[in-house]
Design a protein around this motif. Structure first.
Motif, PDB file in Angstrom:
ATOM      1  N   PHE A 142      -6.214  -5.272  15.829  1.00 27.71           N
ATOM      2  CA  PHE A 142      -6.649  -4.306  15.122  1.00 27.71           C
ATOM      3  C   PHE A 142      -5.420  -3.400  14.347  1.00 27.71           C
ATOM      4  CE2 PHE A 142      -8.587  -0.324  14.025  1.00 27.71           C
ATOM      5  CZ  PHE A 142      -9.974  -0.667  13.766  1.00 27.71           C
ATOM      6  N   GLU A 143      -4.498  -3.400  15.002  1.00 27.25           N
ATOM      7  CA  GLU A 143      -3.250  -2.728  14.482  1.00 27.25           C
ATOM      8  C   GLU A 143      -2.917  -3.339  12.968  1.00 27.25           C
ATOM      9  OE1 GLU A 143       1.067  -0.931  15.661  1.00 27.25           O
ATOM     10  OE2 GLU A 143       0.550  -2.808  16.289  1.00 27.25           O
ATOM     11  N   ARG A 144      -2.752  -4.808  13.130  1.00 29.04           N
ATOM     12  CA  ARG A 144      -2.501  -5.464  11.881  1.00 29.04           C
ATOM     13  C   ARG A 144      -3.480  -5.398  10.641  1.00 29.04           C
ATOM     14  NH1 ARG A 144       1.278  -9.698  12.634  1.00 29.04           N
ATOM     15  NH2 ARG A 144      -0.362 -11.160  11.433  1.00 29.04           N
ATOM     16  N   PHE A 145      -4.791  -5.522  11.440  1.00 25.72           N
ATOM     17  CA  PHE A 145      -6.161  -5.218  10.296  1.00 25.72           C
ATOM     18  C   PHE A 145      -6.149  -4.042   9.774  1.00 25.72           C
ATOM     19  CE2 PHE A 145     -10.389  -3.990   9.694  1.00 25.72           C
ATOM     20  CZ  PHE A 145     -10.933  -5.180   9.133  1.00 25.72           C
ATOM     21  N   GLU A 146      -5.903  -3.095  10.175  1.00 28.14           N
ATOM     22  CA  GLU A 146      -6.232  -1.815   9.734  1.00 28.14           C
ATOM     23  C   GLU A 146      -4.763  -1.697   8.482  1.00 28.14           C
ATOM     24  OE1 GLU A 146      -6.107   3.239  10.477  1.00 28.14           O
ATOM     25  OE2 GLU A 146      -5.732   1.865  12.376  1.00 28.14           O
ATOM     26  N   GLN A 147      -3.792  -2.068   8.961  1.00 32.85           N
ATOM     27  CA  GLN A 147      -2.669  -1.823   8.186  1.00 32.85           C
ATOM     28  C   GLN A 147      -2.707  -2.736   6.810  1.00 32.85           C
ATOM     29  OE1 GLN A 147       0.492  -3.672  10.564  1.00 32.85           O
ATOM     30  NE2 GLN A 147       0.886  -1.511  11.569  1.00 32.85           N
ATOM     31  N   MET A 148      -3.501  -4.111   6.865  1.00 32.51           N
ATOM     32  CA  MET A 148      -3.680  -4.867   5.735  1.00 32.51           C
ATOM     33  C   MET A 148      -4.740  -4.070   4.788  1.00 32.51           C
ATOM     34  SD  MET A 148      -5.375  -8.583   5.435  1.00 32.51           S
ATOM     35  CE  MET A 148      -7.185  -8.008   5.656  1.00 32.51           C
ATOM     36  N   CYS A 149      -5.740  -3.608   5.704  1.00 33.90           N
ATOM     37  CA  CYS A 149      -6.854  -2.942   4.854  1.00 33.90           C
ATOM     38  C   CYS A 149      -6.518  -1.489   4.017  1.00 33.90           C
ATOM     39  CB  CYS A 149      -8.443  -2.633   5.652  1.00 33.90           C
ATOM     40  SG  CYS A 149      -8.977  -4.110   6.394  1.00 33.90           S
ATOM     41  N   GLY A 150      -5.750  -0.727   5.022  1.00 33.72           N
ATOM     42  CA  GLY A 150      -5.288   0.445   4.307  1.00 33.72           C
ATOM     43  C   GLY A 150      -4.208   0.142   3.218  1.00 33.72           C
ATOM     44  N   ARG A 151      -3.415  -0.855   3.354  1.00 34.78           N
ATOM     45  CA  ARG A 151      -2.633  -1.143   2.158  1.00 34.78           C
ATOM     46  C   ARG A 151      -3.433  -1.771   0.827  1.00 34.78           C
ATOM     47  NH1 ARG A 151       2.509  -0.564   3.258  1.00 34.78           N
ATOM     48  NH2 ARG A 151       3.239  -0.486   5.753  1.00 34.78           N
ATOM     49  N   ALA A 152      -4.520  -2.549   1.167  1.00 37.79           N
ATOM     50  CA  ALA A 152      -5.146  -3.090   0.142  1.00 37.79           C
ATOM     51  C   ALA A 152      -6.140  -1.939  -0.474  1.00 37.79           C
ATOM     52  CB  ALA A 152      -6.237  -4.096   0.727  1.00 37.79           C
ATOM     53  N   ARG A 153      -6.609  -0.994   0.294  1.00 37.95           N
ATOM     54  CA  ARG A 153      -7.149   0.224  -0.317  1.00 37.95           C
ATOM     55  C   ARG A 153      -6.182   1.047  -1.249  1.00 37.95           C
ATOM     56  NH1 ARG A 153      -9.755   3.010   4.750  1.00 37.95           N
ATOM     57  NH2 ARG A 153     -10.822   4.409   3.387  1.00 37.95           N
ATOM     58  N   VAL A 154      -5.195   1.078  -0.847  1.00 42.78           N
ATOM     59  CA  VAL A 154      -4.127   2.083  -1.653  1.00 42.78           C
ATOM     60  C   VAL A 154      -3.712   1.331  -3.209  1.00 42.78           C
ATOM     61  CG1 VAL A 154      -1.851   2.992  -1.991  1.00 42.78           C
ATOM     62  CG2 VAL A 154      -3.139   3.337   0.353  1.00 42.78           C
ATOM     63  N   ARG A 155      -3.752   0.090  -3.043  1.00 43.52           N
ATOM     64  CA  ARG A 155      -3.368  -0.848  -4.052  1.00 43.52           C
ATOM     65  C   ARG A 155      -4.570  -0.779  -5.190  1.00 43.52           C
ATOM     66  NH1 ARG A 155       0.797  -4.562  -3.317  1.00 43.52           N
ATOM     67  NH2 ARG A 155      -0.217  -6.271  -4.836  1.00 43.52           N
ATOM     68  N   ARG A 156      -5.846  -0.504  -4.390  1.00 43.82           N
ATOM     69  CA  ARG A 156      -6.907  -0.590  -5.335  1.00 43.82           C
ATOM     70  C   ARG A 156      -7.231   0.847  -5.724  1.00 43.82           C
ATOM     71  NH1 ARG A 156     -10.074  -4.887  -6.727  1.00 43.82           N
ATOM     72  NH2 ARG A 156      -8.933  -6.906  -6.645  1.00 43.82           N
ATOM     73  N   GLY A 157      -6.581   1.778  -5.298  1.00 42.71           N
ATOM     74  CA  GLY A 157      -7.047   2.979  -5.612  1.00 42.71           C
ATOM     75  C   GLY A 157      -8.048   3.767  -5.065  1.00 42.71           C
ATOM     76  N   LEU A 158      -8.504   3.129  -3.670  1.00 39.19           N
ATOM     77  CA  LEU A 158      -9.739   3.666  -2.899  1.00 39.19           C
ATOM     78  C   LEU A 158      -9.060   4.937  -2.229  1.00 39.19           C
ATOM     79  CD1 LEU A 158     -11.022   0.279  -1.875  1.00 39.19           C
ATOM     80  CD2 LEU A 158     -11.530   1.487  -3.863  1.00 39.19           C
ATOM     81  N   PRO A 159     -10.391   5.656  -2.105  1.00 40.67           N
ATOM     82  CA  PRO A 159     -10.007   7.198  -1.165  1.00 40.67           C
ATOM     83  C   PRO A 159     -10.036   7.038   0.178  1.00 40.67           C
ATOM     84  CG  PRO A 159     -12.358   6.649  -1.752  1.00 40.67           C
ATOM     85  CD  PRO A 159     -11.668   5.746  -2.386  1.00 40.67           C
TER      86      PRO A 159
END
Length: 417
Positions: A71-88
């Protein structure tokens, strides 16, 4: 159910404060009668979606309790993906923005970290309690049958298996191609149509064991959003409930909460001001406090929640602050100061500590190095401005998180859950 949140939910703690008046217990105990599952920090539906989906995927696709390293890795991947897409609403955004864009490092290493303590301050720690209280996960973070149904609906709109990039224990980083897949998958999950609406409905209705009035609070929240004036403040919504709720008990309770909110804010403001009065004679403090005679006290008696809260410590604290509120309403300024400081001393002793502020030989003594507050001015609390002044200081009673998620779910539109 209050004990569940008190024991497990650190997000109830007032941010940046040691709560010298013990007010957390008071406002949260009242707020739980309106919103039984959300907290002050669980304010974004996207985070709920990723937490629930992550718990499912990181637990062998719902067959086991989720594994924290995955889950730690999953959140890191999703968080970085969201930032790259400009999501809030990305938890850990500052560290993500300060790290190299590519390759994206995943795992427990310092380079992968998005928070100092991701387990506690990320999705795993902050969002799990509300999901469990809503009946979407169990105590081990495994999705319940209802939670699994919502997850399936969300995954249906994101058929790519890009999430496996995060749970692959053999991979420590993602290249540009991997991140592009992850970004597309995250965007699809967060735009998840029926699954998004179903999750919002569970959260806002309270799930299988809602607070007494949460069903009608949900209905009235949708109604106020349909008015088209945007997301209301918690206090404007309380006024709406007083005027529009079908349940007479809810109407009365909303009025009590609004009065209680004012009592709590007044006590905090006066105590914060006293922290800046070291060495001042009590007579001078009385004179300054008299500047609050324009506060809209209304009924001199404090809000009475005897019929609504069953907790001895809660009532002891409410009675202590009630004595201060009554003295203020009756313009007995010296007594108000004395009662507030006596009450604070009781709270401090109950925690095994010493008072931050007390009276000695007719003077105010302050021993805590804290930033003092100022008393509100007559202009700020004038009739036409008081509502706006209070809006920025209200305790919120979990209604802020409730209204945020309702708005994100499109809850004001007809046909939306």
């Amino acid at each position: 159910m209050n004990f569940f949140f008190t024991l497990l939910d650190d997000s109830l703690r007032p941010r940046g404060s040691r709560d010298p008046l013990g007010i957390e217990l008071l406002w949260s105990g009242v707020g739980r009668r309106l919103v039984g599952n959300l907290t002050t920090v669980t304010t974004h539906l996207d985070n709920f979606i990723l937490a629930l989906v992550g718990f499912h995927l990181c637990g062998e696709e719902g067959q086991a309790a989720p594994a924290w390293p995955r889950f730690e890795r999953f959140e890191q991947m999703c968080g970085r993906a969201r930032v790259r897409r400009g999501l809030p609403a990305v938890i850990g955004i500052r560290r993500i923005q300060g790290s190299p864009e590519l390759p994206v490092v995943l795992g427990a290493s310092r380079a992968a970290r998005i928070l100092d303590d991701q387990r506690q301050a990320g999705l795993w720690g902050l969002y799990s309690t509300a999901l469990a209280a809503s009946g979407l996960t169990d105590a081990q973070r495994r999705p319940t049958p209802r939670g699994a149904e919502v997850v399936r609906s969300l995954l249906d709109v994101a058929p790519d298996a890009a999430w496996r990039l995060a749970v692959d224990d053999g991979a420590s980083q993602l290249d540009a191609a991997g991140m592009a897949r992850a970004e597309q998958w995250v965007v699809a999950i967060l735009g998840g149509g029926a699954g998004r609406a179903a999750l919002a409905d569970c959260l806002l209705s309270g799930g299988g064991a809602p607070a007494r009035w949460q069903g009608e609070v949900y209905e009235q929240g949708r109604a106020i959003l349909r008015e088209g004036a945007g997301r209301p403040s918690a206090r404007r919504f309380l006024a709406w409930l007083q005027a529009r709720a079908r349940d007479a008990g809810l109407r009365d309770f909303a009025g009590l909460v609004q009065r209680f909110d004012e009592e709590l804010v007044l006590a905090e403001r006066v105590f914060g001001w006293l922290l800046g009065c070291h060495g001042q004679p009590l007579e001078c403090c009385e004179e300054a406090l008299a500047g609050l005679r324009g506060w809209p006290f209304g009924d001199a008696s404090p809000a009475d929640f005897t019929a609504h809260v069953v907790n001895g410590e809660w009532h002891r604290r409410a009675a202590g602050l009630g004595g201060f509120a009554t003295a203020m309403a009756q313009q007995r300024w010296r007594e108000a100061i004395e009662r507030l400081l006596e009450y604070h001393a009781t709270i401090a002793r109950g925690r095994g500590g010493s008072p931050w502020c007390y009276l000695e030989e007719g003077q105010v003594k302050v021993v805590m190095n804290a930033s003092p507050a100022t008393l509100p001015t007559a202009t700020e609390i004038a009739a036409e401005r008081f509502a706006g002044w209070m809006d920025g200081r209200s305790k919120g009673f979990f209604l802020g998180a409730f209204l945020d998620i309702l708005q994100q779910a499109g809850g004001g539109r007809e046909g939306q859950g």
